[in-house]
Structure formats: structure tokens, C-alpha cells
Design a protein around this motif. Structure first.
Motif, mmCIF file in Angstrom:
data_model
loop_
_atom_site.group_PDB
_atom_site.id
_atom_site.type_symbol
_atom_site.label_atom_id
_atom_site.label_comp_id
_atom_site.label_asym_id
_atom_site.label_seq_id
_atom_site.Cartn_x
_atom_site.Cartn_y
_atom_site.Cartn_z
ATOM 1 N N GLY A 225 -52.563 -26.500 71.462
ATOM 2 C CA GLY A 225 -53.508 -25.953 70.491
ATOM 3 C C GLY A 225 -54.938 -26.067 70.971
ATOM 4 N N ALA A 226 -55.289 -27.234 71.513
ATOM 5 C CA ALA A 226 -56.662 -27.436 71.984
ATOM 6 C C ALA A 226 -57.025 -26.410 73.048
ATOM 7 C CB ALA A 226 -56.811 -28.852 72.535
ATOM 8 N N ARG B 157 -58.286 -32.587 71.034
ATOM 9 C CA ARG B 157 -58.714 -33.841 71.675
ATOM 10 C C ARG B 157 -59.271 -33.645 73.078
ATOM 11 N NH1 ARG B 157 -56.259 -38.759 69.520
ATOM 12 N NH2 ARG B 157 -54.652 -38.359 67.974
ATOM 13 N N ASP C 140 -58.735 -20.816 63.288
ATOM 14 C CA ASP C 140 -57.815 -21.762 63.910
ATOM 15 C C ASP C 140 -56.627 -21.916 62.961
ATOM 16 O OD1 ASP C 140 -56.373 -23.970 64.722
ATOM 17 O OD2 ASP C 140 -58.112 -25.186 65.235
ATOM 18 N N GLN D 28 -52.381 -25.132 62.623
ATOM 19 C CA GLN D 28 -51.533 -25.885 61.680
ATOM 20 C C GLN D 28 -51.001 -24.998 60.541
ATOM 21 O OE1 GLN D 28 -51.420 -30.282 59.531
ATOM 22 N NE2 GLN D 28 -52.748 -29.920 61.233
HETATM 23 N N1 PLZ Z 1 -56.302 -27.136 65.599
HETATM 24 C C1 PLZ Z 1 -55.979 -26.962 63.196
HETATM 25 O O1 PLZ Z 1 -54.109 -29.065 63.522
HETATM 26 C C2 PLZ Z 1 -53.445 -30.261 66.050
HETATM 27 C C3 PLZ Z 1 -53.132 -33.349 65.962
HETATM 28 C C4 PLZ Z 1 -52.246 -34.459 66.330
HETATM 29 P P1 PLZ Z 1 -52.878 -29.625 70.007
HETATM 30 N N2 PLZ Z 1 -53.244 -31.133 64.942
HETATM 31 C C5 PLZ Z 1 -52.421 -32.305 65.172
HETATM 32 C C6 PLZ Z 1 -53.023 -35.517 67.053
HETATM 33 O O2 PLZ Z 1 -53.284 -36.558 66.439
HETATM 34 O O3 PLZ Z 1 -53.358 -35.304 68.231
HETATM 35 C C7 PLZ Z 1 -54.440 -29.149 65.894
HETATM 36 C C8 PLZ Z 1 -54.720 -28.599 64.622
HETATM 37 C C9 PLZ Z 1 -55.671 -27.586 64.523
HETATM 38 C C10 PLZ Z 1 -56.060 -27.625 66.832
HETATM 39 C C11 PLZ Z 1 -55.117 -28.630 67.014
HETATM 40 C C12 PLZ Z 1 -54.871 -29.133 68.396
HETATM 41 O O4 PLZ Z 1 -53.583 -28.801 68.817
HETATM 42 O O5 PLZ Z 1 -51.628 -28.856 70.294
HETATM 43 O O6 PLZ Z 1 -52.648 -31.021 69.492
HETATM 44 O O7 PLZ Z 1 -53.840 -29.598 71.155
#
Ligand code: PLZ
Length: 455
Positions: free
Chosen positions: A141-142, A171, A271, A274
Motif C-alpha cells: 500500500g505504501a 511506513r 487512498d 483499507q
Molecule cells: N493506506 C489507508 O490502511 C495500511 C497498517 C498496518 P501497506 N494499514 C495497515 C501497520 O501497522 O503497518 C495502509 C492503510 C492506508 C496505506 C496503508 C499502507 O499499506 O500495505 O501496509 O504499506
């Protein structure tokens, strides 16, 4: 025999949807095998990796996770909104197994394959808006968020990015800077990337009665004064905030921001990492208010648990980066693409959008009754199979993080996987797999209600 081998040979549960759909505890939680694995984890894995519930998984499917001790737990988290179609969903398993036997990797930018194109076509078809679209695939996702920002900067020739209070975007360095919450995500991990600005969110429970348009105008006025549209490449927003506390902005908030973006040549990036893929009772949460983003980021629910993410959007924006400007070794991996095609087919042919709504009806009915009976439940919100309760001190309205932790720990001990969230740590979120049977969902919700009553 190592511990893992012992666990494998004694537990040997059948995976996927053939698992008995039951809550069954045969040890305390976590059981002895899980506790032994936690000790090994401490010796082998960076202490920076925290664990919400240290039961080590042996198999999962439908609405349960079975651990190495033989406990069967009700899953109300879907691995953070990932396994919408369920764990080891049959069509996903079949598609990935078939792909596995053909080839596992070539790197799409070295020697391509058709499943990547097919996923892009599906994303272009399913995301909001009937304009001409293009997609690009990544793994996390990031990475999708980072690339959406890259594309918006390239297209506009501008640099600034605006994000919101309570936002979560990832992250990695850029997305960590875009994320709002310091602990545990950011503190000590800086410096962060420049040109990321933060605007106030619409948070109906906590923003003093502002309606959506007023809250948007408050944000726009701040953006105008502190950044200026002429410097702003993109506005990035979760249509329902996830990690930040399942905050559903007041009606009109997103639409007002979108209209301002359109008038000011600012790329509107949703975004939906989720919220995406049937989770909220629409294929995408933007559909609730008829929002058509310029770019949309997807991940999590897209591929039944295999790592895949995407950016989809207006062809003029998506085609603007120079050839070779976008990519990644594993971006759009063939196993993940095969999984995504089977996953998307499952959402559509099993009408999981409707299923998410039905789950939402069950959950909101129970939570509304809970809130009426217990004033510590200060808010019930969310859409479809993405709902939350916010726990407060009824006397002051202050967030009650300690109560929230007790309820989550209590539910874990009773064999229900439950996740918290929220800037103030006082929100319990519910993200069941859409494959969960009603009876199991209801049992899980009852455990949470009983735990709350005792907490
Ligand atoms: N954007 C809206 O919810 C990931 C985080 C888990 P990645 N959310 C769970 C954790 O504690 O690391 C998320 C999201 C939204 C971006 C992301 C990022 O997605 O696949 O974890 O990079």
C-alpha cells in the motif's frame, strides 16, 4: 524435531474454507506452543515488530484462524482488511497454484505477462468514474501511495502534498511523513520528506458540530494560506480513515475538497487501501458520495492476501511520467496478479458488495443497541463491513484508551481476534472477512459485548 515441525505434525489442520467454522479454545490464549514461538521470536525477530495477538497461525479460512495449539479463533480483523474473500479462498488458491506451476517471476518491466494487463483492465473498470483510465501495479500500500504522489508531481510540475489529521498512509519515509500519528509510526524515525502539509479533517464526533462543507472550507482556507494551490501537486485522503479511527467525514466534506481540487489543478488522490474492494458495501467507499477521484490507491483486499497494490486514474495524469519512471522488481508479481483476478472475480460473482452490507446491518444493529445501553460507547460509525465503536468516559467525552485495551485483551482471551485503532487509541474496529458465516459473526460480536460489560 523443531517446534515448528512439531506444531505442523500435530496440528495438521485442513486450511481454507474447509475448516470447521467454530470458536473453540483448547488451551489458554496464547497456548503453550504459541508462547514457545513468542520466545523464539524474541531471539530471532527485531523487537521493533510488535504483535497484536501472539497466537501463531497454522491455518485460516471462512471466519476462523486456527493456531498451532489447535485453538480456533473468530477473525474480526481479516489481517487488517485484506482477506475480504476469506483466507485461502478456493478460486484464489486454484489460480495461484496454476500460475505457480507456469512461472513465478519475470519482472513485468523486463518480460511482461498478460495477467498484469488484465488486473489493470479490471481496476480501470471497477474504480469510480467512466473516464479513460490507466493503472500501474506495485506490491504494498505504501508503495502505491508513494507512486501516486510521484505521478501527481510529475503531471502538475508542483511539489507540495496535503494530507489530513488522523491520516495513515504507510511506513516508508514519504508515507510515514504523510501519516499523522507519531507513536508508534514516526517518533524517532525522522527526518521526514519535505513538502508534506497537514490539514484538519472532518471528524463529526470531535469537531464541534461543523458540517462537511464547513469542515472542508476550514481545511481549504488553511491550505490556501499555508501552501497555496499554485504549489500544491495533490491532496491525498482516505474516504473513511482507517488506522486513524474509522472516521467517516461529514457529508459534503469530500465533495467540497474535490471541487476545490478541480478548480485549482490539484490532483485528488483517494487512498482506498483499507476501504477498497467491497469492504464498505460499495466496491469503493468514494461511491457513497459519488466522488470520482483523479487517482485512487488500492492494495489489501485486492488479492486475497497476496501482496499487490495499484494506482488507477485519469489517463492523462497516469500517462504523464516518462517511460521507465515507474516500476519495481516485484511490482505486479504474476502470482499476485493471478490471485487478484480470482479475488476480483469472487467479489463480483459472489456479490460480496451485498454481503458487506448485510454484515454491516448485523454489526450496526448490535453496536447501536450497545451504545444505547452503555454510555461508554460514545460513537458507532463506519460503513458495511468496516465499522467501529469509539469508547469514551461518559462524564467528559474524553477518549478511554485503557478501557479499549481491556476489551481487546478480553476478547482475545475468549478467542476473538479484534483490532484497535484511532489517534487516541480508543476505537475498536470490526473488519470481518466477508466469508464469515452469520452465526460466527454474531457469536464474535456477543463475546465483545460481554467483554465490554465486564471491563
Ligand atoms: N493506506 C489507508 O490502511 C495500511 C497498517 C498496518 P501497506 N494499514 C495497515 C501497520 O501497522 O503497518 C495502509 C492503510 C492506508 C496505506 C496503508 C499502507 O499499506 O500495505 O501496509 O504499506
Amino acid at each position: 524435531m523443531t517446534l515448528t515441525e512439531t506444531a505442523r505434525s500435530t496440528a495438521t489442520p485442513i486450511g481454507g474454507p474447509s475448516l470447521p467454522q467454530e470458536r473453540k479454545l483448547v488451551t489458554t490464549i496464547p497456548g503453550p506452543k504459541s508462547r514457545a514461538l513468542s520466545e523464539r521470536k524474541a531471539q530471532a525477530v527485531s523487537a521493533g515488530v510488535g504483535i497484536a495477538l501472539p497466537v501463531y497461525v497454522a491455518a485460516a479460512g471462512g471466519g476462523v484462524l486456527v493456531d498451532v495449539d489447535g485453538n480456533s479463533l473468530i477473525d474480526l480483523g481479516s489481517g487488517i482488511a485484506v482477506t475480504g474473500v476469506g483466507n485461502s479462498a478456493p478460486r484464489v488458491v486454484e489460480a495461484v497454484a496454476a500460475q505457480l506451476a507456469q512461472f513465478t517471476h519475470t519482472c513485468f518491466t523486463v518480460a511482461p505477462y498478460d495477467s498484469y494487463i488484465e488486473v489493470a483492465e479490471a481496476l480501470n473498470r471497477l474504480t469510480p468514474g467512466d473516464h479513460l483510465k490507466r493503472s500501474v501495479l506495485f506490491s504494498s500500500g505504501a508503495e502505491a501511495v508513494e507512486n501516486a504522489v510521484k505521478i501527481a508531481r510529475y503531471f502538475t510540475g508542483k511539489q507540495a502534498i496535503v494530507v489530513f489529521d488522523h491520516a495513515y498512509h504507510g511506513r516508508t519515509n514519504l508515507t510515514m511523513g504523510m501519516t499523522a500519528k507519531s507513536q508508534p509510526y514516526k517518533s524517532g524515525f525522522g527526518p521526514f520528506a519535505p513538502e508534506v502539509y497537514r490539514a484538519p479533517m472532518s471528524y463529526p464526533l470531535r469537531d464541534g458540530g461543523l458540517d462537511g462543507v464547513e469542515a472542508a472550507n476550514r481545511a481549504i482556507s488553511q491550505i490556501d494560506k499555508q501552501i497555496g494551490a499554485s504549489n500544491l501537486a495533490a491532496l491525498v485522503i482516505e474516504p473513511i480513515q482507517g488506522e486513524g479511527g474509522f472516521i467517516v467525514p461529514a457529508p459534503g466534506f469530500l465533495a467540497t475538497l474535490l471541487a476545490w481540487c478541480r478548480a485549482n489543478e490539484v490532483v485528488f488522490i483517494a487512498d482506498e487501501i483499507q476501504t477498497g474492494f467491497a469492504r464498505t458495501g460499495h466496491m469503493f467507499a468514494c461511491e457513497y458520495e459519488g466522488i470520482v477521484p483523479d487517482l485512487i490507491c488500492t492494495a489489501k483486499g485486492i488479492a486475497g492476501g497476496l501482496p499487490l497494490s495499484g494506482v488507477t486514474g485519469r489517463a492523462d495524469i497516469m500517462d504523464s511520467p516518462k517511460v521507465g519512471g515507474l516500476g519495481g522488481t516485484y511490482a505486479g508479481n504474476p502470482l499476485a496478479c493471478a490471485a487478484a483476478l480470482a479475488t476480483i472475480d469472487t467479489y463480483e460473482s459472489d456479490n460480496l458488495v451485498e454481503r458487506a452490507r448485510a454484515i454491516g446491518t448485523i454489526m450496526s444493529g448490535r453496536f447501536t443497541a450497545l451504545a444505547a445501553a452503555d454510555l461508554r460507547v460514545g460513537d458507532v460509525r463506519g460503513r458495511g463491513a468496516m465499522m467501529a465503536i469509539e469508547l469514551i468516559d461518559p462524564a467528559t467525552g474524553a477518549p478511554d484508551a485503557a478501557l479499549t485495551s481491556r476489551v481487546i485483551a478480553g476478547a482475545h482471551a475468549e478467542g476473538v481476534i479484534l483490532l484497535g485503532c484511532g489517534t487516541y487509541g480508543n476505537v475498536i474496529r470490526f473488519l470481518p472477512p466477508l466469508s464469515i458465516p452469520d452465526a460466527l459473526l454474531i457469536e464474535g460480536l456477543q463475546v465483545v459485548a460481554d467483554t465490554l460489560a465486564k471491563a
